[in-house]
Design an enzyme around this catalytic site. Structure first.
Site, PDB file in Angstrom:
ATOM      1  N   GLN A 143      42.330  29.000  27.985  1.00  0.00           N
ATOM      2  CA  GLN A 143      41.446  29.561  26.967  1.00  0.00           C
ATOM      3  C   GLN A 143      41.645  28.881  25.604  1.00  0.00           C
ATOM      4  O   GLN A 143      40.702  28.757  24.823  1.00  0.00           O
ATOM      5  CB  GLN A 143      41.704  31.071  26.863  1.00  0.00           C
ATOM      6  N   LYS A 178      39.461  25.716  25.735  1.00  0.00           N
ATOM      7  CA  LYS A 178      38.057  26.104  25.864  1.00  0.00           C
ATOM      8  C   LYS A 178      37.530  26.629  24.532  1.00  0.00           C
ATOM      9  O   LYS A 178      36.460  26.232  24.063  1.00  0.00           O
ATOM     10  CB  LYS A 178      37.948  27.188  26.938  1.00  0.00           C
ATOM     11  N   LYS A 216      44.542  36.087  26.870  1.00  0.00           N
ATOM     12  CA  LYS A 216      43.956  36.653  28.100  1.00  0.00           C
ATOM     13  C   LYS A 216      44.749  37.880  28.483  1.00  0.00           C
ATOM     14  O   LYS A 216      45.928  37.996  28.129  1.00  0.00           O
ATOM     15  CB  LYS A 216      44.051  35.629  29.237  1.00  0.00           C
ATOM     16  N   ASP A 233      36.039  39.793  32.208  1.00  0.00           N
ATOM     17  CA  ASP A 233      36.326  38.725  33.164  1.00  0.00           C
ATOM     18  C   ASP A 233      36.135  39.387  34.536  1.00  0.00           C
ATOM     19  O   ASP A 233      35.423  40.394  34.628  1.00  0.00           O
ATOM     20  CB  ASP A 233      37.759  38.177  32.965  1.00  0.00           C
TER      21      ASP A 233
HETATM   22  P1  NDP Z   1      32.769  39.399  38.406  1.00  0.00           P
HETATM   23  O1  NDP Z   1      33.815  40.417  38.626  1.00  0.00           O
HETATM   24  O2  NDP Z   1      31.476  39.810  37.813  1.00  0.00           O
HETATM   25  O3  NDP Z   1      32.428  38.658  39.768  1.00  0.00           O
HETATM   26  C1  NDP Z   1      33.428  37.987  40.486  1.00  0.00           C
HETATM   27  C2  NDP Z   1      32.815  37.403  41.734  1.00  0.00           C
HETATM   28  O4  NDP Z   1      33.751  36.529  42.345  1.00  0.00           O
HETATM   29  C3  NDP Z   1      32.480  38.459  42.778  1.00  0.00           C
HETATM   30  O5  NDP Z   1      31.391  38.034  43.538  1.00  0.00           O
HETATM   31  C4  NDP Z   1      33.762  38.501  43.584  1.00  0.00           C
HETATM   32  O6  NDP Z   1      33.591  39.005  44.900  1.00  0.00           O
HETATM   33  C5  NDP Z   1      34.135  37.043  43.626  1.00  0.00           C
HETATM   34  N1  NDP Z   1      35.587  36.937  43.807  1.00  0.00           N
HETATM   35  C6  NDP Z   1      36.566  37.458  43.033  1.00  0.00           C
HETATM   36  N2  NDP Z   1      37.770  37.176  43.520  1.00  0.00           N
HETATM   37  C7  NDP Z   1      37.563  36.468  44.633  1.00  0.00           C
HETATM   38  C8  NDP Z   1      38.416  35.885  45.585  1.00  0.00           C
HETATM   39  N3  NDP Z   1      39.768  35.994  45.491  1.00  0.00           N
HETATM   40  N4  NDP Z   1      37.834  35.197  46.603  1.00  0.00           N
HETATM   41  C9  NDP Z   1      36.481  35.097  46.699  1.00  0.00           C
HETATM   42  N5  NDP Z   1      35.618  35.638  45.822  1.00  0.00           N
HETATM   43  C10 NDP Z   1      36.152  36.304  44.811  1.00  0.00           C
HETATM   44  O7  NDP Z   1      33.445  38.265  37.522  1.00  0.00           O
HETATM   45  P2  NDP Z   1      32.766  37.106  36.655  1.00  0.00           P
HETATM   46  O8  NDP Z   1      31.493  36.667  37.272  1.00  0.00           O
HETATM   47  O9  NDP Z   1      32.783  37.548  35.248  1.00  0.00           O
HETATM   48  O10 NDP Z   1      33.870  35.944  36.796  1.00  0.00           O
HETATM   49  C11 NDP Z   1      33.786  34.933  37.791  1.00  0.00           C
HETATM   50  C12 NDP Z   1      34.620  33.744  37.355  1.00  0.00           C
HETATM   51  O11 NDP Z   1      34.105  33.239  36.121  1.00  0.00           O
HETATM   52  C13 NDP Z   1      36.108  34.037  37.092  1.00  0.00           C
HETATM   53  O12 NDP Z   1      36.857  32.905  37.451  1.00  0.00           O
HETATM   54  C14 NDP Z   1      36.150  34.229  35.580  1.00  0.00           C
HETATM   55  O13 NDP Z   1      37.443  33.961  35.074  1.00  0.00           O
HETATM   56  C15 NDP Z   1      35.161  33.167  35.149  1.00  0.00           C
HETATM   57  N6  NDP Z   1      34.563  33.331  33.812  1.00  0.00           N
HETATM   58  C16 NDP Z   1      33.932  34.488  33.440  1.00  0.00           C
HETATM   59  C17 NDP Z   1      33.362  34.592  32.192  1.00  0.00           C
HETATM   60  C18 NDP Z   1      32.598  35.789  31.768  1.00  0.00           C
HETATM   61  O14 NDP Z   1      32.041  35.765  30.673  1.00  0.00           O
HETATM   62  N7  NDP Z   1      32.501  36.845  32.557  1.00  0.00           N
HETATM   63  C19 NDP Z   1      33.466  33.490  31.211  1.00  0.00           C
HETATM   64  C20 NDP Z   1      34.077  32.293  31.729  1.00  0.00           C
HETATM   65  C21 NDP Z   1      34.625  32.243  32.977  1.00  0.00           C
HETATM   66  P3  NDP Z   1      34.099  40.490  45.254  1.00  0.00           P
HETATM   67  O15 NDP Z   1      33.088  41.408  44.646  1.00  0.00           O
HETATM   68  O16 NDP Z   1      34.124  40.519  46.746  1.00  0.00           O
HETATM   69  O17 NDP Z   1      35.463  40.648  44.648  1.00  0.00           O
HETATM   70  O1  2IT Z   2      37.175  33.032  30.753  1.00  0.00           O
HETATM   71  C1  2IT Z   2      36.490  33.340  29.771  1.00  0.00           C
HETATM   72  O2  2IT Z   2      36.168  32.518  28.908  1.00  0.00           O
HETATM   73  C2  2IT Z   2      36.020  34.735  29.661  1.00  0.00           C
HETATM   74  N1  2IT Z   2      36.295  35.535  30.558  1.00  0.00           N
HETATM   75  C3  2IT Z   2      35.233  35.176  28.461  1.00  0.00           C
HETATM   76  C4  2IT Z   2      36.146  35.464  27.302  1.00  0.00           C
HETATM   77  C5  2IT Z   2      35.496  36.087  26.101  1.00  0.00           C
HETATM   78  O3  2IT Z   2      36.253  36.401  25.178  1.00  0.00           O
HETATM   79  O4  2IT Z   2      34.271  36.239  26.051  1.00  0.00           O
END
Ligand code: NDP
Ligand code: 2IT
Length: 450
Positions: free
Chosen positions: A116, A119, A131, A171
């Site tokens: 982070q 980024k 985090k 997250d």
């Molecule tokens: P969500 O909780 O909304 O969705 C997570 C998704 O990933 C679900 O479909 C989940 O499936 C799947 N998942 C989680 N763990 C696993 C695993 N061990 N194996 C396979 N599938 C898995 O999270 P986000 O969409 O917010 O986050 C997704 C990724 O993006 C993460 O790596 C997060 O750190 C990253 N991220 C998120 C940001 C944000 O703004 N939200 C910003 C930048 C990065 P299931 O429902 O079955 O668990």
């Molecule tokens: O991994 C990421 O950059 C996030 N989950 C978003 C962090 C934030 O402060 O919006």
């Protein structure tokens, strides 16, 4: 993990980091990738080593670990662990999401907090790196259980955060519902109505376009990376893993940019819809019903559901966007994608590609957008939410979205330029690490030994 350091200092340091942070392989992986990129920078600028910047950078400023007790619907006491890693505040207050998932332990939060830092620096906005999270699993819990957990979590976390100190967000497992409960409890404990969390609802200080920002930003980045090589997303077939916040809004923007998204997944399995994913059905299943992605085939019998999430990379595509979790795309999956003609891979998730997968893509000449750059749109828009909160004002969707677009285009070019400057043209992994590092390192140097 194999070490590719030329310089003795970096090899020794990496060995010390492994010994001082035992049992945290994800943290070692994240640090090693960054240190490998920084070797050529420190050859040109030995002051970063001589003045202790590198060693400071790999040690969190503060690690907070706490008990989270709560009572479930049957009246039983449940105990979880809470974490907040305040990694680096050289360029701004700590900023980064909270992850609620059973796999969370200190090593996961440290890898995420470390990434982070770079980024957040790449966004060009004044935010440091942090985090947090918990091993709490929101899946299968009632709304009231989630609320009681969030209130207990915030009762402790509130002592350590603040709008000018540390600003958490969502997250994995933390979305609008959780942020609402966390914000309510912070306000109640501190009696302060401040922008201490981002990703808030639109009725209580949230920013338009924050929900969409990570997925939209990922596509803006991917489009710019392709445009720079005379290509675009239009007409391309796209595979996206995950079906959470990032995957859903990446699907929406990719489709708007003229691509066809044919697959999505969750931790149980994946759906393949050769006609293109119908996002309304996915939003209903995942955002409203909180159900499994396999429900999709009931609405669209032309689509196929396959058990097991990793098989998704066997689907032939032009562009792959891993948007689920760390190390979900390994060397073998990368080889399959390459064999099937993939031209671009951009990471929506944090560290979804293993080091072997990254090397394979780079050797094959696949355009590769690393997480720190490609998924920075989420945190960038969080910083825009902080600005709006400070101004006590809100911008329109179009204003926020156009700033997000501009930020993603700049991130791409800054990373590409840094890579070229250090003789690693087209290596956006190195470029993103270097461009993110330099601003933080110079701020650290200017502020002395602190
Ligand atoms: P969500 O909780 O909304 O969705 C997570 C998704 O990933 C679900 O479909 C989940 O499936 C799947 N998942 C989680 N763990 C696993 C695993 N061990 N194996 C396979 N599938 C898995 O999270 P986000 O969409 O917010 O986050 C997704 C990724 O993006 C993460 O790596 C997060 O750190 C990253 N991220 C998120 C940001 C944000 O703004 N939200 C910003 C930048 C990065 P299931 O429902 O079955 O668990
Ligand atoms: O991994 C990421 O950059 C996030 N989950 C978003 C962090 C934030 O402060 O919006």
């Amino acid at each position: 993990m194999e070490m590719n350091f030329k310089n003795r200092y970096f090899r020794d340091l990496m060995e010390r980091i492994i010994a001082r942070n035992p049992g945290e392989p994800e943290f070692h992986q994240a640090v090693q990738e960054v240190l490998e990129s920084l070797e050529p920078v420190c050859e040109k600028h030995p002051e970063y080593i001589e003045k202790g910047v590198i060693e400071s950078l790999v040690e969190p400023e503060r690690v907070i670990k706490f008990r989270v007790p709560w009572v479930d619907d049957s009246g039983k006491v449940q105990i979880n662990r809470g974490f907040r890693v305040q990694f680096n505040s050289a360029i701004g207050p700590y900023k980064g999401g909270l992850r609620f998932h059973p796999s969370v332990y200190e090593g996961i939060i440290k890898f995420l907090g470390f990434e982070q830092i770079f980024k957040n620096s790449l966004t060009g906005l004044p935010i440091g790196g942090g985090k947090g999270g918990s091993d709490f699993d929101p899946k299968g819990k009632s709304d009231m259980e989630v609320m009681r957990f969030c209130q207990s979590f915030m009762t402790e976390l509130a002592k350590h955060i603040g709008a000018d100190t540390d600003v958490p967000a969502g997250d994995i497992g933390v979305g609008g519902r959780e942020i609402g409960y966390l914000f309510g409890q912070y306000k109640r404990i501190r009696n302060e109505y401040v922008g201490v969390l981002t990703g808030k609802g639109l009725t209580y200080g949230g920013s338009l376009a924050r929900t969409e920002a990570t997925g939209y930003g990922l596509c803006y980045f991917t489009e710019e990376m392709l445009n720079d090589k005379g290509k675009s997303m239009r007409g391309k077939t796209v595979v996206i893993s995950g079906s959470g916040n990032v995957a859903i809004y990446a699907t929406e923007k990719a489709t708007q940019l003229g691509a066809k998204v044919v697959a999505l997944s969750d931790s149980n399995g994946y759906i393949y819809d050769p006609d293109g994913i119908k996002l309304d059905a996915v939003k209903r299943i995942k955002e409203v019903e909180r159900a499994r992605i396999k429900e999709y085939v009931e609405a669209y019998p032309n689509a196929v559901y396959t058990e097991g999430c990793r098989g998704i990379w066997n689907i032939k595509c032009d562009i792959a966007l891993p948007c689920a979790t760390q190390n979900e795309l390994d060397g073998a999956a990368a080889q399959t994608l390459i064999k099937n003609g993939v031209i671009a891979v951009a990471e929506g998730a944090n560290m979804p590609s293993t080091p072997e997968a990254i090397v394979a893509f780079q050797k094959a000449g696949v355009l590769f957008g690393p997480a720190k750059a490609a998924n920075a749109g989420g945190v960038a828009t969080s910083a825009l939410e902080m600005s709006q909160n400070s101004q006590r004002y809100s911008w329109t969707f179009e204003e926020v979205d156009s700033k997000l677009h501009e930020i993603m285009v700049n991130i791409y070019h800054n990373a590409a330029r840094a890579a070229e400057q250090y003789g690693m043209k087209d290596n956006l992994v190195a470029g993103a690490n270097i461009a993110g590092f330099v601003k933080v390192a110079d701020a650290m140097l200017a502020q002395g030994v602190v």
